[in-house]
Design a protein around this motif. Structure first.
Motif, short mmCIF file in Angstrom:
data_model
loop_
_atom_site.label_atom_id
_atom_site.label_comp_id
_atom_site.label_asym_id
_atom_site.label_seq_id
_atom_site.Cartn_x
_atom_site.Cartn_y
_atom_site.Cartn_z
N TYR A 317 49.44 29.38 34.78
CA TYR A 317 48.27 30.17 35.16
C TYR A 317 48.58 31.16 36.27
N HIS A 318 49.83 31.16 36.78
CA HIS A 318 50.22 32.32 37.56
C HIS A 318 50.76 33.33 36.55
N ALA A 319 49.83 34.11 36.03
CA ALA A 319 50.17 35.07 34.99
C ALA A 319 50.52 36.40 35.63
N PRO A 320 51.24 37.24 34.91
CA PRO A 320 51.50 38.56 35.47
C PRO A 320 50.19 39.31 35.70
N GLY A 321 50.09 39.93 36.87
CA GLY A 321 48.87 40.68 37.18
C GLY A 321 47.92 39.94 38.09
N LEU A 322 48.23 38.67 38.39
CA LEU A 322 47.37 37.91 39.30
C LEU A 322 47.44 38.54 40.68
N SER A 323 46.25 38.81 41.27
CA SER A 323 46.25 39.51 42.57
C SER A 323 46.67 38.55 43.68
N GLU A 324 47.18 39.15 44.75
CA GLU A 324 47.63 38.37 45.91
C GLU A 324 46.53 37.50 46.47
N GLU A 325 45.37 38.12 46.61
CA GLU A 325 44.27 37.39 47.25
C GLU A 325 43.81 36.21 46.39
N THR A 326 43.79 36.43 45.08
CA THR A 326 43.40 35.31 44.21
C THR A 326 44.44 34.20 44.30
N LEU A 327 45.69 34.60 44.32
CA LEU A 327 46.76 33.62 44.45
C LEU A 327 46.62 32.83 45.74
N PRO A 453 42.98 29.90 38.71
CA PRO A 453 42.11 31.05 38.99
C PRO A 453 41.17 31.25 37.79
N THR A 454 40.06 31.99 38.04
CA THR A 454 39.18 32.32 36.92
C THR A 454 39.57 33.66 36.32
N THR A 455 39.83 34.60 37.20
CA THR A 455 40.21 35.94 36.74
C THR A 455 41.44 36.40 37.51
N LEU A 456 42.07 37.44 37.01
CA LEU A 456 43.28 37.96 37.65
C LEU A 456 42.97 38.56 39.01
N THR A 457 41.82 39.23 39.09
CA THR A 457 41.46 39.95 40.33
C THR A 457 39.99 39.74 40.62
N VAL A 458 39.54 40.40 41.66
CA VAL A 458 38.09 40.47 41.90
C VAL A 458 37.51 41.53 40.96
N ALA A 459 36.19 41.70 41.03
CA ALA A 459 35.53 42.63 40.12
C ALA A 459 36.11 44.02 40.26
N PRO A 460 36.63 44.56 39.16
CA PRO A 460 37.18 45.91 39.26
C PRO A 460 36.08 46.96 39.25
#
Lengths: 549, 546, 164
Positions: A317-327, A453-460
């Motif tokens: 679930y550490h997929a490519p594109g996961l944001s730093e903050e989410t990580l 994580p639920t999503t890769l990033t916060v709301a774009p």
């Protein structure tokens, strides 16, 4: 008025509030939130009628249950008798269902007031709530984001303080105590939201998420096929819960993918989720995919404990594109669990990477099949074409469906062609078996709950999100959420903290089939630990119209 | 006078000539057939769609009555209203299992449902729920008798065994009424969603007669077990035939499908026509197209049903709203399950009544009936029931007598009165009493026939009483018979002379004389023998004298 | 004395800043030891690992449009399908030997059997209420069984490159 269902219900019991007051409050909130484009059909009069009936019952000391008098919103893909059900599509723009979906009926039988039908992606196809004939849904955190951005560019001597205080941008406060500093009055008056400043709400159940986030209701029914509830929950900072497949009836839920669709909900807290589940779950003779499970209904312990709990961290679930903050958030919470006494181990779900691919095939194939009924004969948009049945169907379906829907139908029929069936559809079904086996192995090895994580990033931002087409976007947004649908597992997105840009970051918990109580208890514990500050629209002294522009 | 003569000649010779003409023609048809049989082999397989006899539909709770007001027997699921889901009817599953067992199939303990996609106005969902991958039953057979006294090839009853490839449950579609004049189609969904059993046979038949025999047998089986009322005229049984021809030794030819045949007669005609059409086409050097055809009963021809369109790909996909259908047998542990949710194959097998084939065998082997009678009796459920009614509680009664009286005399009355055996007012017990009187030699067959007529007409006295009243006892005294015969001979010298000259038909004059004198109370065979002996004696007397 | 004090002061300062450093790096250190992987554990499949790309030809376009009774509308629609197929091609990389396909997560359950009772129907109004065209209680459709006419499709540059 803040609070959750339990708190409001208590106030209703002790008479400090009455249902029609609560209903008016919610309706006023939905007016404030009008620019967020939450509702396709607003039902203020209907909701008030229901609320008045609740008034009578509660006055007599005979409430139907916890939800009696509580305003609830319903996603517009649930059939509601006598009330338009459009699925945000031209095809069903004038469709009035002759029956209530089972979950809607249950909610009505419990005395809740239905305040409206919420906006969504057309036929639930999408991860952004951007593809609706009624326009996109806007994330209520957009103002915070835009404000934050503006504040950051403004140069003041008390920059550090300003940043902190900017989190209580005018009209939006994180807690009732914080106020707008006087020296920002001017900037407030000149503040305006550009179209580009809007953030997406996530989809496809964006309307329901925002309905709860904006306080237009205390709970909202939604659906989750590949993350349609959890993704918007993460983006909008609310609890988004998808029960185990089979616990809740789909009779009356206009389907996207029958084998993955799960009636779901948004709430302000996990206790509310358990309460709504208790109301809507149960075996239904009208739905042969519902199962009897003895663990439901349940309520969550006041002191949720994770003593002895085994948390699994699936490394894929550490997929490519996961944001730093989410990580960082994910890491922090894993740490939190461990320090509190849970056993946290890393596990492997090796086929995770292919889950989204598998989903992309199975989804379009079922879509192609489920959409075959829309021909304009018995219901739905009907063109004037009269040359032949096929010509009528083709014409009606061209106008009634948007590009996304049509694209998925064509793709689905491609994969279902005899010559492609084995290589794509059957192969996807086999991969689905493997994904389910991955989860089973992890749970059999002792893992109780998976944390991801639920999503890769916060709301774009809207501008960024619309650069990709619907298909690509879904492939990115749903990467963490659709495996749970593949295996039918219960999953919940819990808002954990705000990003550096003051946007909510949510994390996902997943448990084994029918371990919904364990799942929500764990989620409750996390909720109690992180004390996420919910968004709260407050009435402004300048007047309603000023609040949202 | 000349006219009379000519007319007579016309009557006799030309009639003969006409007869010769038709005889020659039928010979040539037969010769062609024979040639075809030698040169060409036809291969027929059929698909039967049988509407399940149940109160409600397969996947919804709406009713199944015939000719209900338009669109009033339609549930939300049947109209494919969004959000509705299928829920299977237990009775339909039981009916399918029972039919499968009656057709000697193996019932699959786990079967699954699929969606078959195509667009048509009477298919609201755009797909039909069926069982393509894993049907409820496979690998059975049906034994029927091919017998048609009117067709030389089938004058002798012959058993035919046809393999059943599979039996599957599926939904019926609605009905379309095409209004060509106004340029639209009206759709009634009353029938949409009614449960169907689709039965697919192997291509084990070789002409229309064999196919017709199979269908008649299936109709009998359905009516015996009560799973379908098998009325082709009402559409509760529909047949599609797949026909191809090939030369012996060569691979199978391209097949055509003839759809929606709604009577047994049309099935036979359509198949025979199609076979001839294909043979002629191939002999002319043409090619048979793999197409779908309908049967135009007015012209007796098969006609193309669809325009040339791209090959239909039904894009079968598993039905996700229906978990696997499980069927149990006595070896399965089911105590933990809700009894209502358990369908036990063994229980159903035990509840199947005696099937037509078994009844026929019993009639022939045990009751000693000729095949023709056995076939006739077992060809109609009501007839069989009536026959059983005659024999009920009367183990002494002879089945052969009962059969003859029933088939010859009771049916005659029934046809004349234009009623049906089920509701005729002649009780089987009464017929039984008549049979007893015949079997105990109290009355003759002719009196028996008369009694049948009388009781059918409404005579309230029981047969024995009627006989007493009218003194219709059988004359068994040989001397009396001898005397009567002699009188007949004496009173009809011309007939005797003609008979002696070799014109056999004059003998009946003598028999009739005796019968008339005795009101048919003499046994024809005994009279015949006696007369013959007397005539012979006379003849030898004469020759002796001469 | 003052030297000792100042050195003590410096040590304290260094210790404080060191502990501050430790504090600030604590997250970093705990991240490194965290069960949560700090780097992506997989990367997107490279194009060259996949089987030969399929680009749908005109015959397939026509066939699909007739099967689906929806149209591609434009070149973008065709491109979308090509991309979807390419994305789905990744499935071929998964070894599924001996794996049974999954129809539903309820594959080990049994189908619920309903009693044969008439509980539905007799609701002609409900059935007809959403239909745009109704004649004497019948639904109305144009004449059936006429296939779509062949169409000239202008979908931009020819999409037929390889036949599948």
């Amino acid at each position: 008025m803040v609070g959750n269902v339990f708190q409001v219900a208590q106030k209703l019991r002790n008479g400090s509030l009455i249902p029609s007051e609560v209903c008016s409050w919610c309706i006023r909130r939905s007016q404030l939130a009008k620019r967020l484009n939450v509702f396709i059909t607003e039902l203020p009069d209907y909701a008030q009628q229901l609320a008045e009936k609740s008034d009578e019952r509660i006055a007599l000391g005979k409430p139907l249950g916890l939800l009696d008098g509580i305003p609830i919103a319903v996603k517009d893909n649930y059939c509601t008798a006598g009330i338009k059900t459009s699925c945000a599509s031209s095809m069903l723009e004038n469709f009035y269902s002759p029956y209530n979906a089972t979950v809607v009926q249950k909610v009505l039988d419990a005395g809740a007031s239905v305040v409206g039908k919420t906006n969504m992606d057309e036929f639930a196809m999408g991860s952004g709530s951007l593809d609706s004939i009624y326009g996109p849904v806007r994330n209520p955190w957009s103002r915070v984001y835009a404000r934050k951005r503006q504040m950051l560019t403004a140069v003041t001597s008390s920059a550090g303080v300003a940043i902190q205080q900017a989190q209580s941008g005018h009209g939006v406060s994180l807690s009732a105590s914080q106020r707008i500093p006087d020296n920002y009055d001017d900037s407030y008056k000149s503040f305006s939201m550009e179209e580009d400043d809007w953030l997406i709400a996530g989809g496809s159940s964006g309307g329901s998420a925002v309905a709860v986030a904006s306080g237009s209701c205390f709970g909202a029914l939604s659906s989750d096929t590949g993350g349609s509830t959890r993704v918007p929950a993460s983006y909008c900072g609310v609890v988004g819960y998808k029960p185990t497949y089979g616990l809740v009836s789909r009779h009356g839920l206009i389907p996207l993918v029958n084998s993955l669709d799960t009636p779901s909900m948004f709430t302000r807290c996990t206790d509310d989720a358990a309460a709504i589940l208790a109301t809507i779950s149960g075996i239904d003779v009208m739905d042969s995919t519902t199962v009897q499970d003895c663990s439901v209904p349940f309520s969550l312990p006041d002191d949720a404990s994770i003593e002895g709990l085994h948390i699994g961290i699936p490394e894929e679930y550490h997929a490519p594109g996961l944001s730093e903050e989410t990580l960082d958030t994910w890491t922090w919470v894993a740490d939190l669990f461990e320090r509190a006494g849970a056993k946290v181990t890393r596990v492997s779900l090796p086929h995770t990477q292919y889950s989204i691919v598998c989903y992309s095939v199975l989804c379009v194939c079922e879509v192609a099949s489920n959409m075959a009924r829309y021909d304009g004969i018995e219901y739905g948009y009907r063109s004037e074409q009269a040359l032949s049945t096929h010509a009528l169907y083709a014409d009606s379906r061209h106008t009634g469906f948007n590009d996304v829907v049509r694209g998925r139908i064509l793709a689905g029929n491609y994969f279902l062609l005899k010559r492609n069936y084995d290589a794509y559809f059957v192969q996807a079904q086999k991969v689905r078996q493997l994904i389910t086996a991955d989860f089973r192995r992890a749970f059999d090895a002792g893992v109780d709950v998976l944390l991801t994580p639920t999503t890769l990033t916060v709301a774009p931002p809207y501008k960024e999100a619309t650069q990709h087409d619907n298909r690509t976007m879904s492939a990115q947004e749903d990467v963490f959420t659709q495996p749970a649908n593949m295996a039918g597992l219960p999953a919940v997105s819990v808002p954990v903290k705000l990003s550096s840009q003051s946007l909510p970051i949510g994390l996902q918990l997943m448990a084994n089939n029918f371990e919904d109580k364990l799942l929500l208890t764990t989620a409750k514990w996390l909720e109690q630990q992180v004390q996420f500050n919910r968004l709260d629209l407050v009435e402004d002294s300048l007047g309603l119209g000023e609040l949202v522009h | 006078m000349a006219c009379v003569i000519i007319t007579n000649i016309f009557k006799r010779n030309s009639f003969k000539k006409l007869g010769h003409f038709w005889y020659a023609r039928s010979l040539s048809v037969a010769a062609t057939r024979l040639k075809h049989d030698r040169e060409w082999k036809a291969v027929i397989g059929i698909e039967i769609h049988a509407q399940i006899y149940s109160k409600s539909k397969l996947f919804s709770g709406s009713g199944t009555e015939y000719a209900y007001p338009v669109n009033n027997q339609v549930g939300l699921f049947d109209a494919a209203i969004p959000g509705t889901l299928p829920v299977i009817n237990k009775r339909c599953v039981e009916a399918a299992v029972m039919t499968a067992l009656a057709l000697n199939c193996s019932v699959n303990k786990v079967s699954k449902f699929d969606r078959k996609h195509y667009f048509y106005a009477d298919l609201p969902a755009g797909y039909q729920i069926t069982q393509q991958r894993q049907p409820i039953a496979t690998d059975g057979y049906c034994r029927c008798i091919v017998y048609n006294p009117a067709v030389p090839k089938y004058r002798e009853p012959r058993e035919l065994s046809v393999r059943i490839i599979q039996l599957q449950l599926e939904q019926d579609s609605g009905k379309s009424l095409h209004d060509e004049e106004n340029g639209y189609t009206l759709v009634d969904l009353n029938r949409a969603g009614v449960g169907l059993m689709e039965i697919v046979t192997a291509p084990d038949m070789c002409d229309g007669e064999e196919a017709a025999s199979l269908i008649k047998e299936l109709q009998l089986i359905f009516k015996t077990i009560g799973t379908c009322n098998a009325r082709m005229d009402e559409g509760s049984l529909r047949v599609d035939a797949n026909i191809s021809v090939h030369r012996p030794g060569e691979p199978l030819g391209v097949r055509t499908e003839v759809k929606n045949l709604n009577s047994v007669r049309f099935v036979a005609k359509a198949i025979d026509y199609e076979i001839s059409r294909q043979i002629e086409l191939l002999e002319d050097g043409g090619k048979v197209e793999n197409e779908t055809k309908a049967f135009d009963f007015k012209t007796g021809r098969t006609v193309s049903m669809r325009d040339k369109e791209m090959k239909q790909d039904y894009r079968f996909m598993p039905e996700p709203n229906l978990p696997p259908l499980r069927i149990y047998d006595s070896s399965d542990a089911v105590s933990h399950l809700d009894a209502h949710q358990v369908i036990n194959v063994d229980d159903i097998r035990a509840s199947i009544p005696t099937l037509p084939a078994a009844k026929r065998t019993h009639l022939v082997d045990v009751c000693g009936l000729p095949w023709a009678d056995a076939i006739k009796l077992s060809s109609e459920v009501n007839l069989m029931e009536y026959f059983e009614g005659i024999l009920r509680d009367a183990p002494h009664r002879l089945p052969k007598t009962a059969a003859t009286i029933l088939l010859k005399h009771v049916l005659r009355c029934v046809y004349k009165a234009k009623c049906s055996i089920a509701d005729c007012n002649l009780a089987p017990q009464r017929v039984g009493e008549i049979c007893d009187l015949i079997d105990t030699s109290k009355i003759t067959w002719d009196i028996g026939a008369k009694l049948v007529d009388m009781v059918f007409e409404g005579e309230t006295l029981n047969p024995a009483a009627i006989v007493e009243k009218n003194k219709w006892h059988k004359i068994t005294d040989n001397e009396v018979i001898l005397r009567l015969c002699q009188t007949a001979i004496d009173e009809n010298p011309k007939a005797v002379r003609k008979y002696k000259e070799g014109k056999k038909r004059y003998f009946s004059t003598l028999i009739h004389h005796v019968q008339n004198k005795t009101e048919q109370c003499t046994d024809s065979f005994v009279v015949m023998d006696t007369l013959k002996q007397l005539v012979l004696c006379e003849y030898s007397k004469v020759t002796q004298e001469s | 004395m003052s030297l000792v004090l100042s050195r003590l002061g410096n040590t304290v300062k260094r210790l404080t800043s060191f502990s501050k450093l430790c504090k600030s790096k604590r997250v970093f250190a705990s991240n490194e030891k965290s069960k949560v992987p700090q780097k992506p554990t997989w990367s997107h499949v490279e194009e060259n690992k996949l089987t030969e790309e399929t680009l749908i030809d005109n015959e397939t376009i026509d066939h699909l449009e007739r099967m689906s009774l929806v149209d591609f509308n434009n070149q973008a629609g065709i491109d979308r399908l090509n991309k979807a197929i390419r994305f789905a091609d990744q499935l071929q990389l998964v070894n599924t030997t001996g794996v049974e396909p999954m129809d539903t997560v309820l594959e080990n359950r049994s189908l619920y059997l309903r009693s044969d009772e008439v509980t539905d129907g007799n609701c002609q109004n409900d059935i007809l209420q959403n239909a745009t065209k109704v004649i004497e209680d019948y639904f109305v459709a144009p004449p059936g069984n006429i296939p779509l006419p062949d169409q000239e499709r202008d979908y931009g540059p020819a999409s037929a490159k390889k036949r599948k």
